[in-house]
Design a protein around this motif. Structure first.
Motif, PDB file in Angstrom:
ATOM      1  N   ASN A 251       0.815  -1.204   0.000  1.00 20.70           N
ATOM      2  CA  ASN A 251       0.000   0.000   0.000  1.00 20.70           C
ATOM      3  C   ASN A 251       0.858   1.268   0.000  1.00 20.70           C
ATOM      4  OD1 ASN A 251      -2.551   1.260  -0.010  1.00 20.70           O
ATOM      5  ND2 ASN A 251      -2.437   1.598   2.205  1.00 20.70           N
ATOM      6  N   LEU A 252       1.914   1.282   0.816  1.00 20.52           N
ATOM      7  CA  LEU A 252       2.762   2.474   0.922  1.00 20.52           C
ATOM      8  C   LEU A 252       3.468   2.770  -0.404  1.00 20.52           C
ATOM      9  CD1 LEU A 252       4.366   2.069   4.460  1.00 20.52           C
ATOM     10  CD2 LEU A 252       2.730   3.814   3.734  1.00 20.52           C
ATOM     11  N   ASP A 253       3.933   1.721  -1.078  1.00 25.98           N
ATOM     12  CA  ASP A 253       4.604   1.939  -2.363  1.00 25.98           C
ATOM     13  C   ASP A 253       3.643   2.538  -3.378  1.00 25.98           C
ATOM     14  OD1 ASP A 253       6.908   0.867  -1.302  1.00 25.98           O
ATOM     15  OD2 ASP A 253       6.624  -1.120  -2.199  1.00 25.98           O
ATOM     16  N   ILE A 254       2.424   2.032  -3.395  1.00 27.28           N
ATOM     17  CA  ILE A 254       1.429   2.532  -4.345  1.00 27.28           C
ATOM     18  C   ILE A 254       1.182   4.018  -4.116  1.00 27.28           C
ATOM     19  CG2 ILE A 254      -0.984   2.397  -5.061  1.00 27.28           C
ATOM     20  CD1 ILE A 254      -0.874  -0.601  -4.360  1.00 27.28           C
ATOM     21  N   HIS A 255       0.914   4.389  -2.879  1.00 22.37           N
ATOM     22  CA  HIS A 255       0.569   5.777  -2.570  1.00 22.37           C
ATOM     23  C   HIS A 255       1.774   6.720  -2.677  1.00 22.37           C
ATOM     24  CE1 HIS A 255      -3.146   4.040  -0.923  1.00 22.37           C
ATOM     25  NE2 HIS A 255      -3.647   5.269  -0.972  1.00 22.37           N
ATOM     26  N   ASP A 256       2.880   6.338  -2.070  1.00 22.59           N
ATOM     27  CA  ASP A 256       4.000   7.279  -1.975  1.00 22.59           C
ATOM     28  C   ASP A 256       4.669   7.546  -3.313  1.00 22.59           C
ATOM     29  OD1 ASP A 256       3.426   7.435   0.655  1.00 22.59           O
ATOM     30  OD2 ASP A 256       5.245   6.459   1.387  1.00 22.59           O
ATOM     31  N   ILE A 257       4.817   6.516  -4.141  1.00 26.46           N
ATOM     32  CA  ILE A 257       5.431   6.749  -5.449  1.00 26.46           C
ATOM     33  C   ILE A 257       4.463   7.510  -6.351  1.00 26.46           C
ATOM     34  CG2 ILE A 257       6.443   5.634  -7.476  1.00 26.46           C
ATOM     35  CD1 ILE A 257       7.466   3.432  -5.658  1.00 26.46           C
ATOM     36  N   ALA A 258       3.148   7.299  -6.161  1.00 29.33           N
ATOM     37  CA  ALA A 258       2.159   8.099  -6.901  1.00 29.33           C
ATOM     38  C   ALA A 258       2.278   9.574  -6.513  1.00 29.33           C
ATOM     39  CB  ALA A 258       0.752   7.581  -6.620  1.00 29.33           C
ATOM     40  N   ARG A 259       2.509   9.852  -5.228  1.00 37.06           N
ATOM     41  CA  ARG A 259       2.679  11.244  -4.788  1.00 37.06           C
ATOM     42  C   ARG A 259       3.927  11.867  -5.405  1.00 37.06           C
ATOM     43  NH1 ARG A 259       1.357  10.769   1.726  1.00 37.06           N
ATOM     44  NH2 ARG A 259      -0.770   9.985   1.508  1.00 37.06           N
TER      45      ARG A 259
ATOM     46  N   ASN B  81      23.491   0.611   1.738  1.00 33.20           N
ATOM     47  CA  ASN B  81      22.676   1.208   0.681  1.00 33.20           C
ATOM     48  C   ASN B  81      21.354   0.453   0.600  1.00 33.20           C
ATOM     49  OD1 ASN B  81      21.970   2.874  -1.391  1.00 33.20           O
ATOM     50  ND2 ASN B  81      23.448   2.105  -2.864  1.00 33.20           N
ATOM     51  N   HIS B  82      20.552   0.574   1.645  1.00 33.55           N
ATOM     52  CA  HIS B  82      19.338  -0.243   1.771  1.00 33.55           C
ATOM     53  C   HIS B  82      18.113   0.635   2.034  1.00 33.55           C
ATOM     54  CE1 HIS B  82      21.755  -3.884   1.756  1.00 33.55           C
ATOM     55  NE2 HIS B  82      22.553  -3.298   2.613  1.00 33.55           N
ATOM     56  N   LEU B  83      17.836   1.543   1.109  1.00 35.07           N
ATOM     57  CA  LEU B  83      16.652   2.392   1.206  1.00 35.07           C
ATOM     58  C   LEU B  83      15.411   1.622   0.748  1.00 35.07           C
ATOM     59  CD1 LEU B  83      18.148   5.602  -0.410  1.00 35.07           C
ATOM     60  CD2 LEU B  83      17.589   5.326   1.996  1.00 35.07           C
ATOM     61  N   SER B  84      14.270   2.021   1.261  1.00 33.72           N
ATOM     62  CA  SER B  84      13.021   1.472   0.725  1.00 33.72           C
ATOM     63  C   SER B  84      12.875   1.967  -0.703  1.00 33.72           C
ATOM     64  CB  SER B  84      11.832   1.941   1.570  1.00 33.72           C
ATOM     65  OG  SER B  84      11.646   3.342   1.427  1.00 33.72           O
ATOM     66  N   VAL B  85      12.123   1.238  -1.509  1.00 25.09           N
ATOM     67  CA  VAL B  85      12.001   1.608  -2.911  1.00 25.09           C
ATOM     68  C   VAL B  85      11.321   2.969  -3.056  1.00 25.09           C
ATOM     69  CG1 VAL B  85       9.791   0.406  -3.256  1.00 25.09           C
ATOM     70  CG2 VAL B  85      11.330   0.784  -5.200  1.00 25.09           C
ATOM     71  N   ARG B  86      10.385   3.291  -2.180  1.00 23.28           N
ATOM     72  CA  ARG B  86       9.712   4.590  -2.276  1.00 23.28           C
ATOM     73  C   ARG B  86      10.642   5.741  -1.903  1.00 23.28           C
ATOM     74  NH1 ARG B  86       7.573   1.373   1.470  1.00 23.28           N
ATOM     75  NH2 ARG B  86       7.674   1.963   3.681  1.00 23.28           N
ATOM     76  N   SER B  87      11.539   5.511  -0.926  1.00 20.62           N
ATOM     77  CA  SER B  87      12.513   6.544  -0.578  1.00 20.62           C
ATOM     78  C   SER B  87      13.505   6.741  -1.717  1.00 20.62           C
ATOM     79  CB  SER B  87      13.265   6.162   0.701  1.00 20.62           C
ATOM     80  OG  SER B  87      12.401   6.102   1.808  1.00 20.62           O
ATOM     81  N   ALA B  88      13.989   5.634  -2.272  1.00 23.01           N
ATOM     82  CA  ALA B  88      14.932   5.720  -3.382  1.00 23.01           C
ATOM     83  C   ALA B  88      14.291   6.411  -4.579  1.00 23.01           C
ATOM     84  CB  ALA B  88      15.415   4.326  -3.761  1.00 23.01           C
ATOM     85  N   ALA B  89      13.016   6.115  -4.846  1.00 23.13           N
ATOM     86  CA  ALA B  89      12.323   6.735  -5.975  1.00 23.13           C
ATOM     87  C   ALA B  89      12.277   8.252  -5.812  1.00 23.13           C
ATOM     88  CB  ALA B  89      10.911   6.170  -6.099  1.00 23.13           C
ATOM     89  N   SER B  90      11.981   8.715  -4.601  1.00 17.99           N
ATOM     90  CA  SER B  90      11.914  10.156  -4.344  1.00 17.99           C
ATOM     91  C   SER B  90      13.251  10.826  -4.622  1.00 17.99           C
ATOM     92  CB  SER B  90      11.511  10.413  -2.882  1.00 17.99           C
ATOM     93  OG  SER B  90      10.265   9.838  -2.582  1.00 17.99           O
ATOM     94  N   ILE B  91      14.318  10.210  -4.139  1.00 21.27           N
ATOM     95  CA  ILE B  91      15.652  10.790  -4.314  1.00 21.27           C
ATOM     96  C   ILE B  91      16.050  10.804  -5.781  1.00 21.27           C
ATOM     97  CG2 ILE B  91      18.103  10.498  -3.779  1.00 21.27           C
ATOM     98  CD1 ILE B  91      17.170   9.238  -1.090  1.00 21.27           C
ATOM     99  N   MET B  92      15.839   9.690  -6.465  1.00 18.64           N
ATOM    100  CA  MET B  92      16.261   9.595  -7.865  1.00 18.64           C
ATOM    101  C   MET B  92      15.495  10.576  -8.751  1.00 18.64           C
ATOM    102  SD  MET B  92      17.064   5.534  -8.488  1.00 18.64           S
ATOM    103  CE  MET B  92      15.575   4.880  -7.717  1.00 18.64           C
ATOM    104  N   VAL B  93      14.197  10.697  -8.543  1.00 18.63           N
ATOM    105  CA  VAL B  93      13.406  11.619  -9.354  1.00 18.63           C
ATOM    106  C   VAL B  93      13.838  13.058  -9.095  1.00 18.63           C
ATOM    107  CG1 VAL B  93      11.088  12.546  -9.737  1.00 18.63           C
ATOM    108  CG2 VAL B  93      11.431  10.075  -9.581  1.00 18.63           C
TER     109      VAL B  93
END
Length: 425
Positions: A268-276, A405-417
């Motif tokens: 659920n968190l991945d769906i919402h947070d990466i959408a944000r 280097n073990h970030l959650s995928v949603r945290s990594a997505a925010s940084i990379m974008v």
């Protein structure tokens, strides 16, 4: 202020120091200069200041002994600057700080460089004129002298000129106009003819902000902005390649903890947070890929609840974010969807916390300016080899120099974008 110039080409400075404001400053006693010739500190009949590099290679290297003796001849308390590409870039603030010194020595290198032991034996401040290559340090030394001297009382004539110029407030300067009022059908902006000082001041501030946003946006990250400044910048924000960037979160094929390829469940968190993240940065789309029908139905039910169902009425922001999500069975469906939408096959960039990567953020930014990019994010223990093989590039990990280097995928997505299309890039 006195500049001690250490150079094997003293004639390089003859013309620049005899004309313009630098020449006037010397005539008026605001600054003074002296040339220190490294060959005067040699002890062989040829006055040799260079030699072949140890280890081989092209060119010659300046010898440490003549330069060190030249530095030791300087008056006590003299600030010594080595002009070198590895130095900190010359900036407005650096020039301002150096203007407080009475004596500054400028070491101008030549050939392939200077014997590195000079930096160990002398107290030096390393400064670079910019990220480019010069034949020697003389041109950089002149840049530094002029930048520093402009802060000295009497140099500019009108002291307010220094405070109004580019970088004095962290921004590029506003455009200037003079007579005639109309030239080849190009008119001077009306506000500058109005005589209304408040309007003119605001116009100049806005043009300064706009120039900085369009030409040096990274400077805005160092500048204090008022709410009026921020509102103006939002109104003129550049067209950015945000819409060219797409994300896909793969739940298959990905690796499990045993290194085997498999499928993971939606989170659920991945769906919402990466959408944000996708909505915040205005991305082209966010694809969730899973081959499992029950997981697809779960995702669709969740998206519908927040976009057109009861949730949309209570939280329109979340509705806007989740409306960017598309559910696909696999990555090929996502690629086909992007190709149909844009008319071009996306450049596929895989991501992982492991490995070194073969693409930097700058390289991906350059690709984004030309064609759509699909940034592939993995779940579980990372993307399977099949996905890595089909990728055009493999993005450098977020913390590629860290042992953790073990970030959650949603945290990594925010940084990379943010690194790819942040406001100040």
């Amino acid at each position: 202020m006195h500049f001690h110039i250490i150079s094997i080409l003293p004639e390089y400075f003859t013309s620049p120091l005899s004309c313009g404001l630098l020449g006037k400053a010397i005539d008026n006693g605001i600054i003074s200069t002296s040339m220190i010739y490294p060959r005067d500190f040699t002890h062989d009949r040829h006055s040799t200041v260079d030699d072949r590099p140890y280890g081989g290679g092209p060119g010659m290297v300046m010898k440490v002994d003549p330069l060190l003796q030249a530095i030791q001849s300087l008056p006590q308390g003299c600030t010594t600057v080595l002009l070198t590409p590895k130095g900190k870039p010359l900036s407005h603030s650096t020039a301002c700080r150096l203007s407080l010194h009475n004596n500054i020595a400028l070491i101008c290198g030549r050939y392939e460089g200077i014997d590195a032991r000079l930096e160990d034996l002398a107290e030096l401040e390393l400064i670079s004129a910019g990220d480019f290559v010069l034949n020697g340090g003389e041109a950089a030394a002149l840049c530094l002298m002029e930048a520093v001297a402009r802060f000295l009382p009497g140099f500019m004539g009108k002291e307010e000129s220094v405070g109004e110029e580019s970088f004095s407030h962290g921004l590029l300067e506003y455009p200037h106009y003079t007579r005639p009022e109309i030239f080849q059908n190009k008119e001077v902006p009306e506000v500058l003819l109005s005589g209304h000082h408040g309007r003119i001041e605001r116009w100049r501030r806005d043009r300064s902000l706009e120039n900085t946003l369009n030409n040096r946006p990274e400077l805005l990250d160092k500048t204090i902005l008022s709410s009026q400044d921020t509102s103006f910048l939002k109104s003129v924000q550049r067209a950015k390649p945000s819409r060219n960037l797409y994300l896909t979160l793969l739940h298959w094929p990905v690796l499990n903890k045993f290194g085997k390829s498999g499928t993971t469940s939606l989170t659920n968190l991945d769906i919402h947070d990466i959408a944000r993240v996708s909505e915040t940065f205005g991305l082209g789309g966010y694809y969730i890929c899973t081959p499992l029908k029950d997981q697809q139905l779960l995702a669709e039910r969740l998206i519908t609840h927040w976009t057109t169902g009861p949730g949309s009425r209570g939280n329109p922001d979340r509705a806007a974010a989740l409306s960017r999500i598309r559910v696909a069975s696999n990555i090929n469906e996502a690629i086909k969807s992007i190709e149909e939408k844009t008319g071009a096959r996306p450049h596929i960039v895989a991501t992982s916390a492991r490995g070194d990567g073969d693409a930097t953020y700058q390289q991906v930014r350059e690709t984004l300016s030309k064609r759509p990019v699909l940034l592939v994010l993995g779940t579980g223990h990372g993307l399977s080899p099949d996905i890595m093989d089909m990728a055009d590039n493999f993005l450098r990990p977020v913390r590629y120099l860290s042992s953790f280097n073990h970030l959650s995928v949603r945290s990594a997505a925010s940084i990379m974008v943010d690194r790819l299309i942040g406001d100040y890039l």
